[in-house]
Each structure stands twice: as C-alpha cells, then as structure tokens.
Design a protein around this motif. Structure first.
Motif, PDB file in Angstrom:
ATOM      1  N   VAL A  39       0.859  -1.178   0.000  1.00  0.00           N
ATOM      2  CA  VAL A  39       0.000   0.000   0.000  1.00  0.00           C
ATOM      3  C   VAL A  39       0.896   1.229   0.000  1.00  0.00           C
ATOM      4  CG1 VAL A  39      -1.749   1.311   1.252  1.00  0.00           C
ATOM      5  CG2 VAL A  39      -1.865  -1.189   1.200  1.00  0.00           C
ATOM      6  N   ILE A  40       0.626   2.149  -0.959  1.00  0.00           N
ATOM      7  CA  ILE A  40       1.419   3.369  -1.101  1.00  0.00           C
ATOM      8  C   ILE A  40       0.464   4.549  -1.132  1.00  0.00           C
ATOM      9  CG2 ILE A  40       3.120   4.609  -2.494  1.00  0.00           C
ATOM     10  CD1 ILE A  40       3.930   1.889  -3.691  1.00  0.00           C
ATOM     11  N   ILE A  41       0.725   5.550  -0.294  1.00  0.00           N
ATOM     12  CA  ILE A  41      -0.064   6.790  -0.281  1.00  0.00           C
ATOM     13  C   ILE A  41       0.862   7.934  -0.655  1.00  0.00           C
ATOM     14  CG2 ILE A  41      -1.423   8.390   1.110  1.00  0.00           C
ATOM     15  CD1 ILE A  41      -1.194   4.842   2.296  1.00  0.00           C
ATOM     16  N   LEU A  42       0.506   8.669  -1.721  1.00  0.00           N
ATOM     17  CA  LEU A  42       1.328   9.768  -2.221  1.00  0.00           C
ATOM     18  C   LEU A  42       0.466  11.014  -2.406  1.00  0.00           C
ATOM     19  CD1 LEU A  42       3.280   7.931  -5.081  1.00  0.00           C
ATOM     20  CD2 LEU A  42       4.089   8.375  -2.769  1.00  0.00           C
ATOM     21  N   PRO A  43       1.096  12.202  -2.356  1.00  0.00           N
ATOM     22  CA  PRO A  43       0.360  13.399  -2.777  1.00  0.00           C
ATOM     23  C   PRO A  43       0.092  13.336  -4.287  1.00  0.00           C
ATOM     24  CG  PRO A  43       2.316  13.977  -1.491  1.00  0.00           C
ATOM     25  CD  PRO A  43       2.409  12.526  -1.816  1.00  0.00           C
ATOM     26  N   THR A 132       1.281  12.345   4.544  1.00  0.00           N
ATOM     27  CA  THR A 132       0.911  12.457   3.128  1.00  0.00           C
ATOM     28  C   THR A 132       1.708  11.527   2.227  1.00  0.00           C
ATOM     29  OG1 THR A 132       2.462  14.304   2.858  1.00  0.00           O
ATOM     30  CG2 THR A 132       0.169  14.844   3.394  1.00  0.00           C
ATOM     31  N   LEU A 133       2.812  10.949   2.710  1.00  0.00           N
ATOM     32  CA  LEU A 133       3.639  10.052   1.892  1.00  0.00           C
ATOM     33  C   LEU A 133       3.975   8.823   2.721  1.00  0.00           C
ATOM     34  CD1 LEU A 133       6.427  11.219  -0.499  1.00  0.00           C
ATOM     35  CD2 LEU A 133       6.642   9.068   0.738  1.00  0.00           C
ATOM     36  N   LYS A 134       3.401   7.674   2.341  1.00  0.00           N
ATOM     37  CA  LYS A 134       3.581   6.438   3.116  1.00  0.00           C
ATOM     38  C   LYS A 134       3.854   5.278   2.171  1.00  0.00           C
ATOM     39  CE  LYS A 134      -0.051   7.918   6.353  1.00  0.00           C
ATOM     40  NZ  LYS A 134      -1.337   7.540   6.974  1.00  0.00           N
ATOM     41  N   TYR A 135       4.767   4.393   2.573  1.00  0.00           N
ATOM     42  CA  TYR A 135       5.019   3.115   1.913  1.00  0.00           C
ATOM     43  C   TYR A 135       4.776   2.034   2.964  1.00  0.00           C
ATOM     44  CZ  TYR A 135       7.121   5.131  -2.296  1.00  0.00           C
ATOM     45  OH  TYR A 135       7.339   5.792  -3.473  1.00  0.00           O
ATOM     46  N   LEU A 136       3.633   1.328   2.852  1.00  0.00           N
ATOM     47  CA  LEU A 136       3.295   0.280   3.818  1.00  0.00           C
ATOM     48  C   LEU A 136       3.668  -1.061   3.199  1.00  0.00           C
ATOM     49  CD1 LEU A 136      -0.212   1.579   5.008  1.00  0.00           C
ATOM     50  CD2 LEU A 136       2.067   2.215   5.826  1.00  0.00           C
ATOM     51  N   MET A 137       4.813  -1.627   3.641  1.00  0.00           N
ATOM     52  CA  MET A 137       5.314  -2.906   3.118  1.00  0.00           C
ATOM     53  C   MET A 137       5.828  -3.741   4.291  1.00  0.00           C
ATOM     54  SD  MET A 137       7.369  -1.626  -0.294  1.00  0.00           S
ATOM     55  CE  MET A 137       8.426  -0.526   0.630  1.00  0.00           C
ATOM     56  N   ASN A 138       5.393  -5.002   4.329  1.00  0.00           N
ATOM     57  CA  ASN A 138       5.827  -5.901   5.392  1.00  0.00           C
ATOM     58  C   ASN A 138       5.744  -7.321   4.858  1.00  0.00           C
ATOM     59  OD1 ASN A 138       6.423  -7.300   7.715  1.00  0.00           O
ATOM     60  ND2 ASN A 138       5.013  -6.148   9.018  1.00  0.00           N
ATOM     61  N   SER A 139       6.889  -7.976   4.752  1.00  0.00           N
ATOM     62  CA  SER A 139       6.935  -9.335   4.190  1.00  0.00           C
ATOM     63  C   SER A 139       6.262 -10.355   5.106  1.00  0.00           C
ATOM     64  CB  SER A 139       8.383  -9.738   3.922  1.00  0.00           C
ATOM     65  OG  SER A 139       9.137  -9.686   5.136  1.00  0.00           O
ATOM     66  N   GLU A 140       6.079 -10.008   6.354  1.00  0.00           N
ATOM     67  CA  GLU A 140       5.451 -10.950   7.281  1.00  0.00           C
ATOM     68  C   GLU A 140       3.924 -10.862   7.248  1.00  0.00           C
ATOM     69  OE1 GLU A 140       7.044 -10.244  11.110  1.00  0.00           O
ATOM     70  OE2 GLU A 140       9.126 -10.804  10.560  1.00  0.00           O
ATOM     71  N   VAL A 141       3.371  -9.809   6.682  1.00  0.00           N
ATOM     72  CA  VAL A 141       1.911  -9.673   6.600  1.00  0.00           C
ATOM     73  C   VAL A 141       1.452 -10.345   5.310  1.00  0.00           C
ATOM     74  CG1 VAL A 141      -0.024  -8.066   6.474  1.00  0.00           C
ATOM     75  CG2 VAL A 141       1.967  -7.525   7.899  1.00  0.00           C
ATOM     76  N   LYS A 142       0.730 -11.449   5.438  1.00  0.00           N
ATOM     77  CA  LYS A 142       0.282 -12.237   4.292  1.00  0.00           C
ATOM     78  C   LYS A 142      -1.244 -12.147   4.171  1.00  0.00           C
ATOM     79  CE  LYS A 142       4.450 -13.925   3.518  1.00  0.00           C
ATOM     80  NZ  LYS A 142       5.215 -13.651   2.291  1.00  0.00           N
ATOM     81  N   ILE A 193      -7.869   3.278   4.717  1.00  0.00           N
ATOM     82  CA  ILE A 193      -6.537   2.848   4.252  1.00  0.00           C
ATOM     83  C   ILE A 193      -5.583   4.043   4.242  1.00  0.00           C
ATOM     84  CG2 ILE A 193      -5.268   1.960   2.269  1.00  0.00           C
ATOM     85  CD1 ILE A 193      -7.657   0.243   1.595  1.00  0.00           C
ATOM     86  N   ARG A 194      -6.082   5.206   3.804  1.00  0.00           N
ATOM     87  CA  ARG A 194      -5.226   6.400   3.805  1.00  0.00           C
ATOM     88  C   ARG A 194      -4.748   6.759   5.217  1.00  0.00           C
ATOM     89  NH1 ARG A 194      -7.949  10.940  -0.169  1.00  0.00           N
ATOM     90  NH2 ARG A 194      -7.915   9.753  -2.125  1.00  0.00           N
ATOM     91  N   ARG A 195      -5.574   6.478   6.211  1.00  0.00           N
ATOM     92  CA  ARG A 195      -5.218   6.852   7.581  1.00  0.00           C
ATOM     93  C   ARG A 195      -4.320   5.831   8.272  1.00  0.00           C
ATOM     94  NH1 ARG A 195     -11.460   8.431   9.171  1.00  0.00           N
ATOM     95  NH2 ARG A 195     -11.554  10.424   8.026  1.00  0.00           N
ATOM     96  N   CYS A 196      -4.211   4.638   7.723  1.00  0.00           N
ATOM     97  CA  CYS A 196      -3.436   3.583   8.385  1.00  0.00           C
ATOM     98  C   CYS A 196      -1.945   3.894   8.341  1.00  0.00           C
ATOM     99  CB  CYS A 196      -3.696   2.235   7.703  1.00  0.00           C
ATOM    100  SG  CYS A 196      -5.323   1.562   8.072  1.00  0.00           S
ATOM    101  N   ASP A 197      -1.247   3.467   9.401  1.00  0.00           N
ATOM    102  CA  ASP A 197       0.210   3.586   9.495  1.00  0.00           C
ATOM    103  C   ASP A 197       0.910   2.238   9.416  1.00  0.00           C
ATOM    104  OD1 ASP A 197      -0.020   6.330   9.791  1.00  0.00           O
ATOM    105  OD2 ASP A 197      -0.162   6.197  11.997  1.00  0.00           O
TER     106      ASP A 197
END
Length: 405
Positions: A39-43, A132-142, A193-197
C-alpha cells in the motif's frame, strides 16, 4: 374395480433409472498466506515517485508476460486467459490506484516470494513515512486470497471527480436510495486505508475493497484520466507560433552581434537602397462643391430651422391645392342625416355611406357597366350590399320555423 386397477397398472410405464450424479472436480486447496500486498499513499503532485512506481511495475509485469516493448500500452493490450486467472500460483502484479486532486492511493498485490517481493526491494523507503507520503510494506503480513487479478496486468486507475474527503462530507451519500451500502462501505474503506500507518491494520480490519465495488465506484464517481493522472508529469505547454518566431528572431539577433559586432539594424541601415517614388496615373479628385458650402454657410447665418412651422406651411399650401382641384360634385354633396364617423374602419363612416349612395345611382342605370378603371373592366364597383341583403333575409324568416340561429 379390481379389473380396472389391473388395467391401469399394466398401462403404467416403468420409471427411468436415476441418473448418476456428476461430481465437480474439487478445486485445489490454497494454502493460507500465499499472497502479499503493498500500500502506497502519495500526494497528487509527486512525479518522481509516480514515475518510479510506474517503471518498476511495467518492467516486472512485461518481463513476466514476455511483452515487448516495456510500456503501459503493452500491458493494457494484454488480456489474461481463464487458466491464468484461475491459477493461484500465477505470478503477476495486479491492483488499483485511487486518484483525486489531493492524494494517490496504490494497492498492489502478487504471489508472495515472486514479483511483488522484487517490487518491494525496488521501492525501498529512503525516508520515514509522513501523513501524506507512506510506503506500507511488510513481508510478514500475508493475505489468503487474491482480489484484483481480473483487472489484468495493467493497474486499474480510478479518478474521482471530487476529493474523497469532500465526497464523504456530502449528506446525500448517506441516503440508501441514492448510494448503495456497498458503495458507502467502499468509500469508507479507502479513507481508512489512507489513515493507516501499518499494513497489519489493513489486513486485520479487511479494508481492501472488492473488485465489484471498485467498478461501482468508478461508474458513480469516476472521471476521465489525463496524462498527469497516469504518469504524474504535467502536460507540456503548447508553444505558440508568435513565441517561436520571437525566439528565432532573438537567436538571429544574437548570432549577428557575435559574428559582426554590430546589430542587424545598423547593418541594414547602411545597405538600404534609396526609396522609389511612385508615379500617380490618376487625375486628382475634385472634392469641392461651391453650392453645398454656400448652403451650409447660409444655414449657419439663419440659425436653427423651425421644422414645426415649415410643416404647417406645407400643409396649408397642400390644402389650398386640394380645395382648388377637388371635384365640385363632392363639394356640393348633401349632408347626411344622423350620426357619421370619419374613420373607414367604423360601421357608420361617411366615405362608405357615399359609396353606397353612388351604387344606388348605378343600379338605376342598367345600360352601363361601371368600373374603377376607364380602360379595363377590372375592379368593378360593388352595387350589392351583402350585409343589408342578409339582414333583410333574416328579418323575413324571423317569425317562421326557418329562422336563422
């Protein structure tokens, strides 16, 4: 009764044997946690990140499908076969992008350990996440299922006509007759989703919307895409012909000064040829009018003209002329008894009464035919008054059974 029952049993046909049940082949069980998501959130105005994500996704997907050249048009023209869609181990990056004038939301999914892991390595974060700019990546979350394979190899892009926050503040979306419950749930999931960290929150709260609901969102609130929406680059400004000509003139001017040390205007002034005198082949125009000038001079001396007095004098002159040229018979005509009017549109007007008086004289002279032209038999003089004749006829049958209604 017994014989009749025996006959009915003899005529009964034997029932066919039951058909064997065809069992559908069981689908292979998919092990849990087979897929991974990013999940990627960008301006909205973030061209560097948008181009980088676009290039990585196009490169990995085109190499996996064997497409050349590596471009978005190649992915958009490639449709997935049913066996590829139904294959749970088919390794391909799919997903969607939600775009409005404030934010871009990327949701990418793929087979764990395949292209999605390579994309996560290419999109490694260089700075900490912000609001405003997030990269949500985690190899353990399936994730246990793949939702967006039917979108195809190209990412599904949905541009909203209005910002998502403004859309959610509109009270009309809470009326179920206007906005369905599924669509309302999709809007709320995208905002959450936009609000998630953490990517874990996206999985645990099942925030990824279904494919059918995204299509519904596009039909209800979608807008046309532009090149800036897809690639992140603003459109190139069109150069007008005047600007291009000015640039060429400036370039020529600078080159001339660099080579000769003089401006082109100075060099042209020295090389100018003498002006040629044009010979006139027409005679000069006579634009004088002595009489008109005298008339205008006289008007200035006399002062402004009184048109009202001039009009009265003209009417008086024309009345004298009419009185002199008027037929004597018309002057000596006897006055009519009773009330008369001067306008011809009225019933008792004087002119029409005089006409019918002349017509009565013509009726008493059956030897001649009267017309309004001395040369042609046209516009004959009317000698019968239809209204009077109709009135007489109505009066005649007034007290009979044949009376007019």
């Amino acid at each position: 009764m017994a014989a009749r029952r025996r006959q009915q049993q003899q005529h009964k046909q034997p029932s066919p044997p039951p058909e064997p049940e065809i069992k559908e082949p069981e689908k292979p069980k998919i092990p849990p946690g087979l897929y991974r998501r990013i999940v990627i959130i960008l301006p909205y105005h973030c061209p560097d990140h948008v181009q980088h994500i676009q290039q990585v996704q196009e490169s990995l997907s085109c190499h996996r499908l064997g497409l050349e050249p590596i471009s978005r048009s190649s992915l958009a023209s490639r449709t997935l076969r049913p066996d590829e869609i139904n294959d749970p181990y088919f390794d391909l990056i799919t997903g969607f992008v939600i775009i409005d004038m404030d934010c871009r939301l990327y949701v990418l999914e793929g087979l764990g350990g395949g292209c999605i892991d390579k994309m996560a390595e290419e999109l490694a974060r260089t700075q900490a996440n912000t609001d405003t700019l997030k990269y949500l990546m985690n190899s353990e979350v399936k994730f246990d299922e793949r939702l967006y394979i039917n979108f195809g190899p190209d990412l599904k892009r949905i541009k909203l006509r209005e910002n998502l926050a403004k859309t959610l503040l509109n009270p009309d979306i809470y009326i179920k007759s206007k906005v369905s419950e599924e669509l309302m749930d999709t809007l709320n999931k995208i905002m959450n989703i936009r609000r998630c960290d953490r990517l874990k929150f996206v999985r645990d709260f099942h925030l990824c919307p279904a494919l059918e609901n995204l299509n519904l969102l596009e039909r209800k609130y979608g807008d046309a895409l532009t090149d800036e929406d897809i690639y992140g680059l603003p459109p190139k400004r069109k150069v007008r012909m005047q600007e291009l000509t000015q640039q060429m003139q400036n370039t020529t001017f600078e080159n001339t000064i660099n080579t000769t040390g003089k401006s082109p205007n100075e060099s042209k002034s020295r090389m100018k040829s003498p002006k040629r005198t044009k010979t006139k082949l027409k005679a000069p125009l006579d634009m004088t009018n002595q009489q008109f000038e005298e008339l205008m001079h006289k008007r200035e001396e006399d002062g402004p003209k009184n048109f009202s007095q001039v009009n009265k004098e003209k009417i008086k002159e024309q009345s004298d002329v009419n009185g002199f040229n008027r037929p004597q018979e018309y002057i000596k005509m006897d006055k009519e008894d009773g009330e008369v009017f001067v306008y011809s549109g009225q019933k008792l007007n004087y002119t029409e009464q005089m006409k019918w008086k002349i017509a009565e004289q013509m009726v008493n002279d059956p030897k001649h035919f009267y017309a309004q032209s001395p040369e042609y038999l046209r516009l004959s003089w009317p000698i019968v008054d239809e209204e009077k004749e109709q009135a007489k006829e109505m009066e005649k049958f007034a007290n009979t059974r044949l009376r007019y209604k």
